[in-house]
Design an enzyme around this catalytic site. Structure first.
Site, PDB file in Angstrom:
ATOM      1  N   HIS A 134       0.887  -1.175   0.000  1.00  0.00           N
ATOM      2  CA  HIS A 134       0.000   0.000   0.000  1.00  0.00           C
ATOM      3  C   HIS A 134       0.922   1.222   0.000  1.00  0.00           C
ATOM      4  CE1 HIS A 134      -2.757   2.982   1.810  1.00  0.00           C
ATOM      5  NE2 HIS A 134      -3.762   2.180   1.506  1.00  0.00           N
ATOM      6  N   ASP A 164       3.328  -3.916   8.019  1.00  0.00           N
ATOM      7  CA  ASP A 164       2.055  -3.215   7.848  1.00  0.00           C
ATOM      8  C   ASP A 164       0.957  -4.250   8.097  1.00  0.00           C
ATOM      9  OD1 ASP A 164      -0.286  -2.156   6.939  1.00  0.00           O
ATOM     10  OD2 ASP A 164       0.510  -1.434   5.038  1.00  0.00           O
ATOM     11  N   GLN A 188      -4.282  -4.953   7.373  1.00  0.00           N
ATOM     12  CA  GLN A 188      -5.279  -5.940   6.928  1.00  0.00           C
ATOM     13  C   GLN A 188      -5.175  -7.266   7.681  1.00  0.00           C
ATOM     14  OE1 GLN A 188      -7.714  -5.092   5.107  1.00  0.00           O
ATOM     15  NE2 GLN A 188      -7.017  -3.289   4.008  1.00  0.00           N
ATOM     16  N   LYS A 219     -10.395  -0.228  10.832  1.00  0.00           N
ATOM     17  CA  LYS A 219     -10.596  -1.453  10.039  1.00  0.00           C
ATOM     18  C   LYS A 219     -10.919  -2.642  10.941  1.00  0.00           C
ATOM     19  CE  LYS A 219      -7.196  -0.043   6.531  1.00  0.00           C
ATOM     20  NZ  LYS A 219      -7.948   0.433   5.375  1.00  0.00           N
TER      21      LYS A 219
HETATM   22  N1  7TS Z   1      -1.802  -0.500   4.697  1.00  0.00           N
HETATM   23  C1  7TS Z   1      -2.713  -1.318   4.156  1.00  0.00           C
HETATM   24  C2  7TS Z   1      -2.331  -2.721   3.788  1.00  0.00           C
HETATM   25  C3  7TS Z   1      -4.008  -0.850   3.963  1.00  0.00           C
HETATM   26  O1  7TS Z   1      -4.914  -1.672   3.425  1.00  0.00           O
HETATM   27  C4  7TS Z   1      -4.330   0.476   4.339  1.00  0.00           C
HETATM   28  C5  7TS Z   1      -5.693   1.054   4.072  1.00  0.00           C
HETATM   29  C6  7TS Z   1      -3.349   1.265   4.918  1.00  0.00           C
HETATM   30  C7  7TS Z   1      -2.089   0.738   5.085  1.00  0.00           C
HETATM   31  C8  7TS Z   1      -3.616   2.666   5.388  1.00  0.00           C
HETATM   32  O2  7TS Z   1      -4.445   2.640   6.495  1.00  0.00           O
HETATM   33  P1  7TS Z   1      -5.031   4.019   7.101  1.00  0.00           P
HETATM   34  O3  7TS Z   1      -5.981   3.555   8.139  1.00  0.00           O
HETATM   35  O4  7TS Z   1      -3.893   4.784   7.639  1.00  0.00           O
HETATM   36  O5  7TS Z   1      -5.699   4.708   5.953  1.00  0.00           O
HETATM   37  N2  7TS Z   1      -6.339   0.464   2.996  1.00  0.00           N
HETATM   38  C9  7TS Z   1      -7.433   0.883   2.349  1.00  0.00           C
HETATM   39  C10 7TS Z   1      -8.004   0.149   1.326  1.00  0.00           C
HETATM   40  O6  7TS Z   1      -7.583  -0.923   0.934  1.00  0.00           O
HETATM   41  N3  7TS Z   1      -9.060   0.819   0.865  1.00  0.00           N
HETATM   42  O7  7TS Z   1      -9.182   1.941   1.566  1.00  0.00           O
HETATM   43  C11 7TS Z   1      -8.178   2.005   2.485  1.00  0.00           C
END
Ligand code: 7TS
Length: 408
Positions: free
Chosen positions: A121, A198, A201, A224
């Site tokens: 990501h 990371d 997920q 999440k």
């Molecule tokens: N890393 C992964 C693997 C992710 O799926 C996401 C968010 C992030 C980092 C960032 O997380 P945040 O909470 O700081 O935004 N992924 C997604 C997605 O797959 N669709 O919308 C957000």
């Protein structure tokens, strides 16, 4: 076994109708919905306990502090860590920026190497690009196999004594691939590299024990995993956190300040500058209680079954291309796919007309999409409140999208 129909009763938003149709929410990888106990924990914090933490000498502040630190304790137990190793951030993105900034300062110099993977990501890629630029290091990326799994031979070949950091995702938010973190950690630590995971997920969907993972730093988001937005976690090994300089500076994170310099607070406060997301942390604590009550092994088994049904249904439709491993044991709760010759945005728009919410786009993983040879994909993702009937509804709707849009 999770009974998703019973679980849904806990999620007020899921009883919503969209244009008279029930909401079929298949985008929990982007953000999950919140059960009533989480909503209530946040609301009752503001109703009954709101004050700033760690400062006031009055009772209300002591109560807020107790709730905030109580949430840290819950999160720590949830991932098998001591509480002082749990740093609250505003989300995975901030946690990874913290990791990158502070590791960059402490460990990365000119000519050093940072190794990521092509399935990251952007949140676990762009901060490392910045570190590489700032410290004149090289950024390398391990590839994937044709099945969409991490190419361990390539990763091994790209590790060297110059590698200072290996940063990779636990579960890909596009391919769904579950990466073998303990094995990667062992390989990386053999060359003396720090391992950053990371877990955005994975922590919401798999039983994760940071000791078993073997990594040094692990990042994830509250929103999440049934918790509020605006709260995330960076877990780190104590000795490493002690060694790293802070990321953000200001109040809370200091011990003593003079006009020209300052000393840092103890762990984990050294990394928590300013007023933290207090109500959000309390909400995350409630989310962790909820997930622990269900059991993460159960959550995993439920996701796996829905992914199995989805993969089976998609495989039976020759007009669909699926990305990532085809074995549900080897992937988390997401499935990305495309319909031949049809733009993913059109698929998502037509599904939305049937009340089915999926995501279409590059999912913040542009280098991966470039490698797959597509600009965008459709993605469904599941959680404990999704039912097998929703998978069937989605598959049936996909046939109607194909019938309406198939290239002539
Ligand atoms: N890393 C992964 C693997 C992710 O799926 C996401 C968010 C992030 C980092 C960032 O997380 P945040 O909470 O700081 O935004 N992924 C997604 C997605 O797959 N669709 O919308 C957000």
């Amino acid at each position: 076994m999770i009974d998703p129909k019973a679980a849904r009763e806990d999620f007020p938003l899921l009883s919503q109708k969209r244009g008279g149709k029930p909401l079929v929410y298949l985008d929990s990888a982007a953000t999950s919905h919140k059960p009533a106990p989480v909503i209530e924990a946040v609301a009752s914090f503001y109703r009954e306990a709101n004050a700033n933490v760690h400062r006031g000498l009055y009772q209300l502040s002591a109560l807020a502090t107790e709730l905030y630190e109580g949430a840290r304790g819950k999160v720590a137990r949830f991932i098998g860590a001591p509480p002082e190793e749990v740093v609250f951030t505003h989300g995975t993105t901030e946690a990874l920026n913290l990791a990158a900034h502070s590791l960059g300062e402490a460990k990365v110099g000119a000519g050093d190497e940072i190794l990521v993977t092509v399935m990251e990501h952007h949140a676990n890629l762009v901060p490392w690009q910045q570190v590489a630029r700032r410290h004149r290091a090289r950024l390398l990326a391990a590839g994937i196999t044709p099945e969409g799994e991490l190419d361990l031979d390539d990763l091994r070949a790209k590790l060297s004594p110059r590698t200072k950091v290996v940063a990779l995702t636990h579960v890909s938010n596009v391919l769904g691939t579950i990466n073998p973190i303990p094995e990667v950690a062992r390989l990386a630590q053999e060359v003396g590299a720090v391992v950053v995971v990371d877990a955005a997920q994975s922590v919401p969907h798999l039983p994760v024990d940071v000791q078993e993972l073997g990594a040094d730093l692990v990042a994830f988001s509250g929103h999440k995993m049934l918790g509020p937005t605006g709260i995330g976690v960076l877990w780190g090994r104590r000795e490493l956190l002690e060694e790293l300089p802070p990321f953000l500076t200001g109040g809370e994170m200091i011990r003593e300040v003079w006009l020209e310099r300052a000393t840092w607070n103890e762990l984990p406060y050294k990394f928590e500058a300013g007023t933290p997301p207090i109500a959000q942390a309390v909400g995350l604590g409630a989310a962790v209680d909820y997930l622990s009550g269900v059991g993460m092994a159960e959550v995993r088994a439920h996701d796996r079954e829905l992914v199995r049904l989805t993969l089976e249904g998609l495989a039976a439709r020759p007009y669909v291309e699926v990305y990532g491993p085809l074995d549900p044991d080897r992937r988390g709760g997401v499935v990305a796919f495309n319909l031949q010759g049809i733009h993913p945005h059109d698929v998502a728009t037509l599904l939305d007309e049937e009340g089915i919410a999926i995501r279409a786009g590059h999912h913040c993983a542009q280098p991966l999409h470039r490698l797959l040879g597509v600009a965008a994909t459709c993605r469904v993702s599941f959680y404990l409140y999704n039912t097998p009937e929703e998978v069937e509804l989605f598959l049936g709707a996909l046939d109607r999208v194909w019938a309406a849009l198939r290239p002539q």
